[in-house]
Design a protein around this motif. Structure first.
Motif: not given
Length: 192
Positions: A134-140, A168-169, A178-182, A188-192
């Motif tokens: 879905k474009g969500y990320r895990v940072g530090y 997956d999630e 805040v989700p990513l756009h890519y 590959q490049t993922y687009q959300f």
């Protein structure tokens, strides 16, 4: 999986990469990133600088490629305001003085650097450990980038860079994420 487990798992996966593996993956990420950026219109790109000893994507290899491919584009880098979880953003050019911070991340000297405000940034290259479909990320876990991205314009493009593909999630997303756009990976490049 929740963020804490993903953070631990992907930190370990990244640390286990050899220097050669990390270099090859970074080169593939750069290739995919430049192809993606060719499709976008932008004047200012924000890029993180790698933390020493953490086997992060070597953005020092990306910066000269950006300058060659997009010679009129300005590059901004972050400066963490001491004692806060906030960042300022400064122009990175040949005059910029860089000083390692407490996490061994090179930062621009805020006293001698030109400030670039979040609303003037068109593309943000976002550090991460893991991301989902879905474009969500895990940072530090400090929330620095989520705070910064919330200050950017709604049309600012958010692009994650990852050695690895998505999970997956992420199970414990909160309203401040805040989700990513890519997200650009070696494959590959993922687009959300």
């Amino acid at each position: 999986m929740d963020k804490a487990l993903l953070r631990k798992d992907f930190l370990m996966k990244r640390i286990r990469l050899t220097q050669e593996e990390a270099s090859i993956k970074t080169d593939l990420i750069i290739k995919n990133l430049l192809q993606s950026l060719e499709l976008l219109a932008f004047e200012t790109v924000h890029i993180f600088l790698p933390q020493l000893g953490k086997n992060e994507i070597d953005t020092w290899k990306i910066i000269p490629q950006l300058r060659i491919s997009f010679p009129d584009v300005s590059i901004a880098v972050p400066y963490v305001i001491p004692g806060t979880r906030e960042m300022e953003h400064c122009l990175l050019d040949s005059q910029t003085i860089l000083i390692p911070n407490q996490w061994k991340i090179p930062e621009p000297d805020p006293q001698s650097s030109k400030i670039i405000y979040p609303e003037n940034i068109d593309v943000v290259l976002v550090p991460l450990l893991a991301f989902d479909l879905k474009g969500y990320r895990v940072g530090y876990g400090g929330g620095y980038y989520d705070r910064f991205l919330a200050q950017c314009r709604p049309d600012t493009i958010r692009i994650g860079l990852s050695y690895f593909g998505p999970v997956d999630e992420i199970g414990d997303i909160d309203p401040y994420d805040v989700p990513l756009h890519y997200c650009i990976t070696p494959g590959q490049t993922y687009q959300f």
